[in-house]
Design an enzyme around this catalytic site. Sequence first.
Site, PDB file in Angstrom:
ATOM      1  N   TYR A 200       0.834  -1.197   0.000  1.00 55.36           N
ATOM      2  CA  TYR A 200       0.000   0.000   0.000  1.00 55.36           C
ATOM      3  C   TYR A 200       0.871   1.251   0.000  1.00 55.36           C
ATOM      4  O   TYR A 200       1.668   1.486   0.908  1.00 55.36           O
ATOM      5  CB  TYR A 200      -0.925   0.025   1.220  1.00 55.36           C
TER       6      TYR A 200
ATOM      7  N   GLY B  66     -16.791   2.765  -3.727  1.00 57.47           N
ATOM      8  CA  GLY B  66     -17.527   4.030  -3.684  1.00 57.47           C
ATOM      9  C   GLY B  66     -18.733   4.071  -4.590  1.00 57.47           C
ATOM     10  O   GLY B  66     -19.563   4.988  -4.497  1.00 57.47           O
ATOM     11  N   LEU B  67     -18.882   3.076  -5.458  1.00 56.57           N
ATOM     12  CA  LEU B  67     -20.015   3.054  -6.393  1.00 56.57           C
ATOM     13  C   LEU B  67     -21.339   3.113  -5.650  1.00 56.57           C
ATOM     14  O   LEU B  67     -22.237   3.894  -5.990  1.00 56.57           O
ATOM     15  CB  LEU B  67     -19.943   1.801  -7.260  1.00 56.57           C
ATOM     16  N   LEU B  68     -21.474   2.292  -4.583  1.00 52.94           N
ATOM     17  CA  LEU B  68     -22.752   2.182  -3.880  1.00 52.94           C
ATOM     18  C   LEU B  68     -23.067   3.381  -2.982  1.00 52.94           C
ATOM     19  O   LEU B  68     -24.161   3.457  -2.431  1.00 52.94           O
ATOM     20  CB  LEU B  68     -22.781   0.889  -3.062  1.00 52.94           C
TER      21      LEU B  68
ATOM     22  N   GLY C 270     -23.360   6.220  -4.274  1.00 51.46           N
ATOM     23  CA  GLY C 270     -24.161   7.043  -5.177  1.00 51.46           C
ATOM     24  C   GLY C 270     -23.452   8.279  -5.676  1.00 51.46           C
ATOM     25  O   GLY C 270     -24.008   9.032  -6.487  1.00 51.46           O
TER      26      GLY C 270
END
Length: 314
Positions: free
Chosen positions: A53, A209-211, A213
């Site tokens: 990371y 992060g799609l969900l 919105g």
Amino acid sequence: MDYNRLGKTGLLVSELCLGTMTFGNEADEKTSQELMEAALEAGINFFDAAHNYNLGKTEEIVGRWIGPHRDQIILTSKVFFPSGGGMNDEGMSRRNLIRSVEKSLQRLQTDYLDIVYLHHWDDNAAIEQSMAAMNTLVEQGKVHYVGVSNFSAWQTMRAQAVAEQRNYAPISVVQPMYSLVKRQVEVEILPMAEYEGFAVVPYNALGAGLLTGKYLEGGTGRLDEAAMYKQRYDNAQYVEITKKFVAHAKEKGVSPAALALAWVNSHPLVNSAIFGARNLDQFKNTLTCLDHKLSLEERRAVTALSVDPPRATD
């Protein structure tokens, strides 16, 4: 905050696990330390890192903070992806596994890791030597438990068979991707985990992060910044599921991010769900998932917004 047994390890871990991938990139060191303090204050005792990371910066940030908190925290790292720049500084060779864990210990300023995940299956390294290397690290006391991340069910069981046949340290934890738009884990990995007694610690509950919105409203994030994530979620069906999901969350008066994480955490086989944040506002918003423990009926209502994956024998 509820606490669950982590499979057969005997460990108690918080139902949420703080992911640290943003540390040293989207979150600077000051913000990263604030996030870790906020997590600890909220009762989170499970922190997830990886040796690659942000080229090791993430682990260095965690290491500069963790000192007085080490005994309170179940700390993980992962090995597979390129990290050091050398041609052999990647994969699951015995050399890379042992050297990478030793470097992680130095960066994290600790003498042991609670869990080390094999971060990806390696077609170029015999799983026998990889499990032998992990067993060495366990015997040395540098690693307490072995996990796998991004392994298929057959790959996990192949690794576990090697451990059983050779009396190596067994696999204790699986870390798969799981969200309302990515439900493949339900087909074989979760049934395998239930049968074998593996702990389940999923990641990407928010679908990068799609969900939340935000992309529907023109926002930006990991899907714009990382080619891997853009490819992973480049599916028109995922967008349609997200639209229905966000509308459902708004109708219920719940943050979509919180509901997405609450849905993953409501699966009876999930021991702890990983989530990360770029800042304290994001962290606090997602943490409200603790206020929304889904009943079986509520989980089914959210699940119905998605598409059931076909059974493995279809």
